[in-house]
Design a protein around this motif. Structure first.
Motif, PDB file in Angstrom:
ATOM      1  N   ARG A 196       0.865  -1.181   0.000  1.00 45.33           N
ATOM      2  CA  ARG A 196       0.000   0.000   0.000  1.00 45.33           C
ATOM      3  C   ARG A 196       0.899   1.228   0.000  1.00 45.33           C
ATOM      4  O   ARG A 196       1.830   1.330   0.793  1.00 45.33           O
ATOM      5  CB  ARG A 196      -0.898   0.029   1.245  1.00 45.33           C
ATOM      6  CG  ARG A 196      -1.945  -1.073   1.355  1.00 45.33           C
ATOM      7  CD  ARG A 196      -3.064  -0.933   0.345  1.00 45.33           C
ATOM      8  NE  ARG A 196      -3.649   0.398   0.308  1.00 45.33           N
ATOM      9  CZ  ARG A 196      -4.598   0.816   1.167  1.00 45.33           C
ATOM     10  NH1 ARG A 196      -5.045   0.012   2.116  1.00 45.33           N
ATOM     11  NH2 ARG A 196      -5.094   2.039   1.063  1.00 45.33           N
ATOM     12  N   ASP A 197       0.613   2.190  -0.880  1.00 46.18           N
ATOM     13  CA  ASP A 197       1.445   3.385  -0.938  1.00 46.18           C
ATOM     14  C   ASP A 197       0.772   4.609  -0.339  1.00 46.18           C
ATOM     15  O   ASP A 197       1.380   5.676  -0.248  1.00 46.18           O
ATOM     16  CB  ASP A 197       1.884   3.691  -2.376  1.00 46.18           C
ATOM     17  CG  ASP A 197       0.711   3.713  -3.347  1.00 46.18           C
ATOM     18  OD1 ASP A 197      -0.388   4.128  -2.949  1.00 46.18           O
ATOM     19  OD2 ASP A 197       0.907   3.312  -4.503  1.00 46.18           O
ATOM     20  N   ALA A 198      -0.506   4.479   0.067  1.00 47.11           N
ATOM     21  CA  ALA A 198      -1.214   5.598   0.678  1.00 47.11           C
ATOM     22  C   ALA A 198      -2.471   5.073   1.358  1.00 47.11           C
ATOM     23  O   ALA A 198      -2.911   3.947   1.107  1.00 47.11           O
ATOM     24  CB  ALA A 198      -1.582   6.649  -0.362  1.00 47.11           C
ATOM     25  N   GLN A 199      -3.047   5.913   2.233  1.00 43.37           N
ATOM     26  CA  GLN A 199      -4.331   5.620   2.866  1.00 43.37           C
ATOM     27  C   GLN A 199      -5.262   6.789   2.540  1.00 43.37           C
ATOM     28  O   GLN A 199      -5.514   7.675   3.353  1.00 43.37           O
ATOM     29  CB  GLN A 199      -4.162   5.456   4.386  1.00 43.37           C
ATOM     30  CG  GLN A 199      -3.499   4.173   4.825  1.00 43.37           C
ATOM     31  CD  GLN A 199      -4.448   2.969   4.761  1.00 43.37           C
ATOM     32  OE1 GLN A 199      -5.638   3.098   4.520  1.00 43.37           O
ATOM     33  NE2 GLN A 199      -3.891   1.781   4.978  1.00 43.37           N
ATOM     34  N   ARG A 200      -5.766   6.809   1.304  1.00 40.12           N
ATOM     35  CA  ARG A 200      -6.606   7.933   0.881  1.00 40.12           C
ATOM     36  C   ARG A 200      -8.035   7.828   1.379  1.00 40.12           C
ATOM     37  O   ARG A 200      -8.750   8.825   1.401  1.00 40.12           O
ATOM     38  CB  ARG A 200      -6.592   8.045  -0.646  1.00 40.12           C
ATOM     39  CG  ARG A 200      -5.244   8.498  -1.168  1.00 40.12           C
ATOM     40  CD  ARG A 200      -5.250   8.696  -2.667  1.00 40.12           C
ATOM     41  NE  ARG A 200      -3.904   9.041  -3.119  1.00 40.12           N
ATOM     42  CZ  ARG A 200      -3.502   8.987  -4.376  1.00 40.12           C
ATOM     43  NH1 ARG A 200      -4.343   8.604  -5.320  1.00 40.12           N
ATOM     44  NH2 ARG A 200      -2.268   9.318  -4.714  1.00 40.12           N
ATOM     45  N   ARG A 217      -2.839  -5.007   0.257  1.00 40.03           N
ATOM     46  CA  ARG A 217      -3.509  -4.609  -0.974  1.00 40.03           C
ATOM     47  C   ARG A 217      -4.555  -5.650  -1.378  1.00 40.03           C
ATOM     48  O   ARG A 217      -4.225  -6.775  -1.753  1.00 40.03           O
ATOM     49  CB  ARG A 217      -2.481  -4.455  -2.099  1.00 40.03           C
ATOM     50  CG  ARG A 217      -3.064  -4.013  -3.439  1.00 40.03           C
ATOM     51  CD  ARG A 217      -2.025  -4.059  -4.530  1.00 40.03           C
ATOM     52  NE  ARG A 217      -1.049  -2.994  -4.404  1.00 40.03           N
ATOM     53  CZ  ARG A 217      -0.825  -2.063  -5.333  1.00 40.03           C
ATOM     54  NH1 ARG A 217      -1.519  -2.072  -6.452  1.00 40.03           N
ATOM     55  NH2 ARG A 217       0.097  -1.143  -5.143  1.00 40.03           N
ATOM     56  N   SER A 229      -3.764   2.695  -3.097  1.00 35.02           N
ATOM     57  CA  SER A 229      -4.023   3.901  -2.306  1.00 35.02           C
ATOM     58  C   SER A 229      -5.336   3.873  -1.535  1.00 35.02           C
ATOM     59  O   SER A 229      -5.553   4.713  -0.665  1.00 35.02           O
ATOM     60  CB  SER A 229      -4.047   5.130  -3.222  1.00 35.02           C
ATOM     61  OG  SER A 229      -2.818   5.269  -3.907  1.00 35.02           O
ATOM     62  N   TRP A 230      -6.211   2.917  -1.852  1.00 34.91           N
ATOM     63  CA  TRP A 230      -7.557   2.934  -1.293  1.00 34.91           C
ATOM     64  C   TRP A 230      -7.929   1.589  -0.677  1.00 34.91           C
ATOM     65  O   TRP A 230      -7.609   0.538  -1.226  1.00 34.91           O
ATOM     66  CB  TRP A 230      -8.573   3.251  -2.390  1.00 34.91           C
ATOM     67  CG  TRP A 230      -8.436   4.620  -2.970  1.00 34.91           C
ATOM     68  CD1 TRP A 230      -7.582   5.024  -3.971  1.00 34.91           C
ATOM     69  CD2 TRP A 230      -9.157   5.788  -2.584  1.00 34.91           C
ATOM     70  NE1 TRP A 230      -7.737   6.351  -4.234  1.00 34.91           N
ATOM     71  CE2 TRP A 230      -8.709   6.861  -3.397  1.00 34.91           C
ATOM     72  CE3 TRP A 230     -10.159   6.040  -1.639  1.00 34.91           C
ATOM     73  CZ2 TRP A 230      -9.209   8.154  -3.282  1.00 34.91           C
ATOM     74  CZ3 TRP A 230     -10.672   7.322  -1.524  1.00 34.91           C
ATOM     75  CH2 TRP A 230     -10.203   8.358  -2.340  1.00 34.91           C
ATOM     76  N   ASP A 271      -7.582  11.285  -6.790  1.00 25.66           N
ATOM     77  CA  ASP A 271      -6.555  12.039  -6.060  1.00 25.66           C
ATOM     78  C   ASP A 271      -7.139  12.849  -4.904  1.00 25.66           C
ATOM     79  O   ASP A 271      -6.421  13.627  -4.277  1.00 25.66           O
ATOM     80  CB  ASP A 271      -5.796  12.971  -7.012  1.00 25.66           C
ATOM     81  CG  ASP A 271      -6.696  14.034  -7.637  1.00 25.66           C
ATOM     82  OD1 ASP A 271      -7.941  13.918  -7.526  1.00 25.66           O
ATOM     83  OD2 ASP A 271      -6.165  14.991  -8.237  1.00 25.66           O
ATOM     84  N   PRO A 279      -8.733  12.441  -1.304  1.00 26.75           N
ATOM     85  CA  PRO A 279      -9.007  11.493  -0.226  1.00 26.75           C
ATOM     86  C   PRO A 279     -10.424  11.633   0.331  1.00 26.75           C
ATOM     87  O   PRO A 279     -10.996  12.722   0.353  1.00 26.75           O
ATOM     88  CB  PRO A 279      -7.953  11.856   0.827  1.00 26.75           C
ATOM     89  CG  PRO A 279      -6.855  12.492   0.054  1.00 26.75           C
ATOM     90  CD  PRO A 279      -7.546  13.271  -1.022  1.00 26.75           C
TER      91      PRO A 279
END
Length: 230
Positions: A84-88, A133, A143-144, A187, A189
């Protein structure tokens, strides 16, 4: 849902079960009960075998990515540990069917999964840690987080489902920084929908106009659950 290379297969123990107008491959009662009680069914040896569910404290649930107070049924395959590259935030999906998705998502080669599933009665199952993921929205998987909701796009979320999704999101807001906002773009969040990702997310109309339009009410309930009712 995004095609990805599944993790190493685990021994399968299943039988055919017809229900809710669909036929799914279903785990044996013993293995499913073990998973519901918190036993490990994660991909091979990446998590300690037989480990119980995480403690219900915010710190512990944030560290594990598992939400306390819901049925923890870890998948054996069809997800990627970490990555995971983000927690949007959280992406809302519609199942276009009824009944738990654990057996479907745990089928070898299905190449699809989600973090959460919510029944029409508000029963919530978590299949994948939000630190890992799941394979729900192609380019949006990194990201989600994702939640499948039982039912059909032509029917609104039930009252119980609205409340259950709000509980999931409020936990994610407190434990992983998801903003208390509705998202309309990949893009941006917040609480998004599968359709907002366009072709890069598989060109789906999911979850449909009715359920998409219920996000404002979901977010109102999220804010009520946050400290200070923010």
């Amino acid at each position: 849902m995004s095609p990805s290379t599944p993790g190493p297969p685990a021994p399968s123990r299943r039988r055919l079960l017809a229900g809710g107008g669909a036929v799914f491959l279903t785990a044996t009662t013993g293995s499913l009960l073990a998973a519901r009680s918190g036993g490990s069914a994660q991909s091979d040896d990446d998590r300690a075998p037989g480990a119980g569910p995480p403690a219900a404290s915010p710190t512990a649930s944030a560290a594990s990515g598992w939400m306390p107070g819901v049925a923890k049924i870890p998948l054996e395959r069809n997800f990627v540990l970490g990555d995971r590259d983000a927690q949007r935030g959280l992406v809302l999906h519609v199942q276009e069917g009824e009944g738990s998705l654990y057996e479907r998502f745990n089928t070898p080669g299905i190449k699809t999964s989600s973090h959460f599933w919510v029944s029409r009665d508000g029963e919530t199952e978590q299949y994948v840690s939000v630190l890992d993921r799941a394979w729900a929205q192609v380019e949006g998987n990194g990201s989600w987080a994702s939640v499948e909701t039982s039912g059909f796009a032509a029917r609104a979320l039930t009252e119980a489902q609205v409340d259950a999704v709000a509980r999931i999101y409020a936990w994610g807001a407190g434990s992983h920084g998801w903003p208390a906002a509705v998202s309309e773009r990949p893009d941006q969040p917040g609480l998004g929908i599968h359709a907002m990702g366009g072709a890069e997310w598989g060109a789906h109309a999911c979850p449909g106009a009715l359920r998409s339009g219920q996000r404002a009410e979901i977010m109102r309930r999220v804010r009520e659950r946050l400290p200070g009712g923010e």
